[in-house]
Write an enzyme that holds these catalytic residues in place. Structure first.
Site, short mmCIF file in Angstrom:
data_model
loop_
_atom_site.label_atom_id
_atom_site.label_comp_id
_atom_site.label_asym_id
_atom_site.label_seq_id
_atom_site.Cartn_x
_atom_site.Cartn_y
_atom_site.Cartn_z
N SER A 53 0.64 -1.02 -0.10
CA SER A 53 -0.13 -0.11 -0.39
C SER A 53 1.08 1.40 0.43
O SER A 53 2.27 1.41 -1.13
CB SER A 53 -0.66 0.22 0.97
N ASP A 94 -8.83 -3.21 -7.16
CA ASP A 94 -8.26 -3.32 -5.84
C ASP A 94 -9.03 -2.00 -5.25
O ASP A 94 -10.27 -1.29 -4.90
CB ASP A 94 -6.80 -2.01 -5.81
N HIS A 129 -7.00 -5.55 -1.08
CA HIS A 129 -5.62 -5.05 -0.68
C HIS A 129 -4.39 -4.70 -0.24
O HIS A 129 -4.54 -4.79 1.06
CB HIS A 129 -6.18 -3.36 -0.55
#
Ligand SMILES: *[C@@H]1O[C@H](CO)[C@@H](O)[C@H](O)[C@H]1NC(C)=O
Ligand SMILES: *[C@@H]1O[C@H](CO)[C@@H](O)[C@H](O)[C@H]1NC(C)=O
Ligand SMILES: *[C@@H]1O[C@H](CO)[C@@H](O)[C@H](O)[C@H]1NC(C)=O
Ligand SMILES: *[C@@H]1O[C@H](CO)[C@@H](O)[C@H](O)[C@H]1NC(C)=O
Ligand SMILES: *[C@@H]1O[C@H](CO)[C@@H](O)[C@H](O)[C@H]1NC(C)=O
Ligand SMILES: *[C@@H]1O[C@H](CO)[C@@H](O)[C@H](O)[C@H]1NC(C)=O
Ligand SMILES: *[C@@H]1O[C@H](CO)[C@@H](O)[C@H](O)[C@H]1NC(C)=O
Length: 383
Positions: free
Chosen positions: A174, A269, A332
């Site tokens: 991330s 995502d 994610h």
């Protein structure tokens, strides 16, 4: 043996068993890097930065993997003040973290990297490890020093011997995955050219795109750049060519990264879709958490994200040193979870772990995008 001794042995055995049941062996303590404070390398709240480290052994003793933790960013002073009072803006709130996925020490669960030197860097600056504002905001005591944290951490690892590595990886998920792209070449220069150095960015490919998406994603990063004064700190190779506010988006950065880079992504995502893609008028609710809780309208929106991902990836140059693994999971973050790492979806009949290892060890390139037009439910329980 008398009954008293027997009872004692039983008791200590029981406490041994229950203690081990309570503290899973993948939990590693954070070390506070107190020496970084004098260099001004501190979290948003001024606390020392933190990392966790497990020493490598055997065939992994001269191999290193550094993982940069993610956790969004702060987009305004108020947002950063809030963050400074929580885990992602301080080192005061947690004293340990999980070493799972690509950091797992269990060879059954992480066959290629289990015995490497492993480093987990706690993310507490809110600027994807990029900020470096000299002045401390006097009214709030906020410090913006992400870049200094990155450098202090690297210095600490060089003290531990990382500079002698045969193999080294910079990775992150991330915001940490975005930071991996931004710091990849800088990481490479820590090593002699005989070291195999590569970077793995997981779910860090935040898309700018065009039209409605660009209208939402653009201002988010422009605010991050403004709040953390990143304008002059972003790669010149990008800022000299275009609007500097675009230079936190990987689609404008990646072509200038010369170190081999692997992108682990999904075409759906869950963070990006909620944060900058779904129309404001549509409530997202529990669909944020799992695909099973999304209604048909939400699923239609999720499906519309995929062509944008594909189009953006297609526009990149076709560097042969780049790895690409794009699955169809609605989530994610992949590589620092036990679930997604060990029960990975297959892309071209290959697991994520195998694709990454074959690419890393120069056995075979991997640039594949799953061809499912719809999002898939993939295991994503933590750790
Ligand atoms: C973490 O710290 C606790 C408390 O100091 C200690 O009991 C434990 O053994 C440490 N764990 C590891 C893996 O070093
Ligand atoms: C900061 O936190 C307060 C209290 O939780 C909240 O009301 C406010 O919306 C937050 N501000 C931002 C910019 O996130
Ligand atoms: C670790 O943090 C928890 C709270 O997050 C606290 O209860 C515990 O005492 C701390 N352990 C050590 C060894 O500092
Ligand atoms: C800022 O830090 C200084 C020194 O630690 C302290 O005296 C002051 O009260 C702090 N100010 C705020 C607003 O927290
Ligand atoms: C590595 O660096 C040395 C000295 O800087 C240079 O002579 C050599 O050609 C380099 N090797 C490669 C493979 O780039
Ligand atoms: C994006 O923003 C521009 C300028 O504000 C506007 O003209 C355009 O219609 C917007 N595009 C979409 C698809 O929302
Ligand atoms: C997929 O991989 C498995 C295990 O490596 C192999 O047995 C199988 O034949 C492969 N399937 C296809 C369609 O290639």
């Amino acid at each position: 043996m008398d009954r008293f001794t027997a009872a004692l042995i039983l008791l200590s055995w029981l406490s041994f068993v229950t203690m081990n049941a309570q503290v899973p062996d993948y939990i590693q303590n954070f070390t506070l890097l107190e020496s970084a404070v004098a260099k001004g390398a501190v979290c948003l709240d001024g606390s020392p930065p933190a990392y966790a480290y497990v020493e490598g052994y055997g065939s992994g003793s001269s191999n290193w993997i550094v993982y940069m933790e993610g956790g969004g960013w702060c987009e305004s002073l108020m947002d950063c003040i809030n963050r400074s009072k929580k885990y992602h803006g301080s080192s005061k709130y947690e004293n340990d973290t999980n070493f799972v996925g690509i950091l797992d020490s269990d060879s059954q669960l992480n066959q290629y990297f289990y015995n490497w030197n492993k480093v987990f860097i706690h993310y507490c600056d809110g600027s994807v490890y990029m900020s470096d504002i000299k002045k401390v905001d006097p009214s709030n005591n906020l410090t913006f020093r992400g870049a200094r944290i990155y450098h202090a951490m690297m210095e600490e690892m060089l003290h531990k011997g990382m500079g002698n590595a045969h193999n080294a990886i910079l990775s992150g998920g991330s915001a940490g995955g975005l930071s991996t792209i931004l710091h990849c070449d800088r990481f490479r220069y820590l090593f002699p050219n005989t070291t195999r150095v590569k970077c793995i960015s997981d779910s860090g490919f935040f898309i700018h795109g065009e039209g409605a998406l660009a209208n939402k994603s653009g201002p988010h990063f422009a605010h991050v750049i403004e709040t953390h004064e990143l304008g002059a700190l972003l790669p010149k190779s990008c800022t000299s060519k275009r609007d500097p506010n675009l230079c936190l988006f990987p689609e404008y950065l990646i072509e200038d990264v010369s170190t081999p880079l692997f992108l682990v992504e999904t075409a759906f995502d869950s963070f990006q879709i909620k944060y900058s893609f779904k129309p404001k008028s549509i409530q997202w609710g529990l669909c944020e958490l799992s695909l099973e809780q999304c209604n048909s309208q939400q699923i239609r929106i999720i499906e519309e994200f995929r062509p944008i991902v594909l189009k953006t990836l297609m526009k990149l140059d076709k560097s042969c040193s780049r790895g690409v693994f794009v699955d169809s999971c609605y989530l994610h973050g992949h590589i620092a979870r036990r679930s997604t790492w060990t029960r990975s979806p297959l892309v071209r009949n290959t697991t994520m772990e195998q694709a990454i290892a074959d690419w890393y060890f120069d056995r075979s390139p991997f640039q594949e995008i799953d061809n499912n037009a719809s999002p898939q439910v993939c295991p994503h329980s933590d750790p």
